[in-house]
Design a protein around this motif. Structure first.
Motif, mmCIF file in Angstrom:
data_model
loop_
_atom_site.group_PDB
_atom_site.id
_atom_site.type_symbol
_atom_site.label_atom_id
_atom_site.label_comp_id
_atom_site.label_asym_id
_atom_site.label_seq_id
_atom_site.Cartn_x
_atom_site.Cartn_y
_atom_site.Cartn_z
ATOM 1 N N PHE A 24 0.903 -1.351 0.105
ATOM 2 C CA PHE A 24 0.108 -0.073 0.080
ATOM 3 C C PHE A 24 1.170 1.316 0.022
ATOM 4 N N ALA A 25 0.899 2.016 -0.706
ATOM 5 C CA ALA A 25 1.255 3.284 -1.119
ATOM 6 C C ALA A 25 0.868 4.569 -1.027
ATOM 7 N N ARG A 26 0.974 5.375 -0.908
ATOM 8 C CA ARG A 26 0.030 6.673 -0.628
ATOM 9 C C ARG A 26 0.960 7.866 -2.169
ATOM 10 N N LYS A 27 2.072 7.070 -2.654
ATOM 11 C CA LYS A 27 2.588 8.116 -4.229
ATOM 12 C C LYS A 27 3.145 6.884 -4.845
ATOM 13 N N GLU A 28 3.375 7.162 -5.824
ATOM 14 C CA GLU A 28 4.704 6.105 -6.940
ATOM 15 C C GLU A 28 5.841 5.959 -6.280
ATOM 16 N N LEU A 29 6.076 4.271 -6.796
ATOM 17 C CA LEU A 29 7.396 4.304 -5.585
ATOM 18 C C LEU A 29 8.322 4.400 -6.891
ATOM 19 N N ASN A 30 9.609 4.994 -6.514
ATOM 20 C CA ASN A 30 10.859 4.726 -6.694
ATOM 21 C C ASN A 30 11.262 3.242 -6.921
ATOM 22 N N GLU A 31 12.096 3.125 -7.566
ATOM 23 C CA GLU A 31 13.005 1.653 -7.673
ATOM 24 C C GLU A 31 13.361 0.778 -6.542
ATOM 25 N N THR A 32 13.989 1.874 -5.277
ATOM 26 C CA THR A 32 14.614 1.598 -4.407
ATOM 27 C C THR A 32 13.298 1.099 -3.145
ATOM 28 N N THR A 33 12.300 1.986 -2.718
ATOM 29 C CA THR A 33 11.130 2.009 -2.302
ATOM 30 C C THR A 33 10.841 0.156 -2.618
ATOM 31 N N LYS A 34 10.332 -0.116 -3.653
ATOM 32 C CA LYS A 34 9.504 -0.932 -4.807
ATOM 33 C C LYS A 34 10.859 -2.332 -3.936
#
Ligand SMILES: [Zn+2]
Length: 105
Positions: A24-34
């Protein structure tokens, strides 16, 4: 990886949370967070999720008593240490051994 973008989960101040394999994410995730969340999914799957959350909670409380600081306690949970230390390594999950988070205790 299934990512549900929404404005409710996680609470404000957090970027993403993985609940039983769904991110669950509040905004689009960058590759590091993914990659960070993918590491948690691997940990959760090998711990059958229920034991992941149990251990996560127990270790957070233990670290809280140790450091007397909520943020420091969070960053020192072994699941988080494994995820933060390896989140920039896109090859990490290819070679990761089962229960590798134990090395970060
Ligand atoms: Zn994390």
């Amino acid at each position: 990886m299934r990512i549900v973008q929404n404005k409710l989960i996680p609470p404000k101040g957090f970027i993403a949370i993985t609940l039983f394999g769904i991110v669950f994410a509040r905004k689009e995730l960058n590759e590091t967070t993914k990659n960070h969340e993918a590491i948690h999914i691997r940990q959760g799957n090998e711990m059958l999720w229920i034991f992941f959350y149990l251990w996560y909670g127990i270790e957070w409380l233990t670290r809280l008593m140790q450091y007397r600081d909520k943020t420091k306690a969070y960053y020192n949970i072994s699941f988080e240490r494994e995820a933060y230390i390896n989140q920039l390594n896109t090859q990490y999950l290819i070679k990761r051994m089962l229960f590798s988070w134990i090395k970060y205790l």
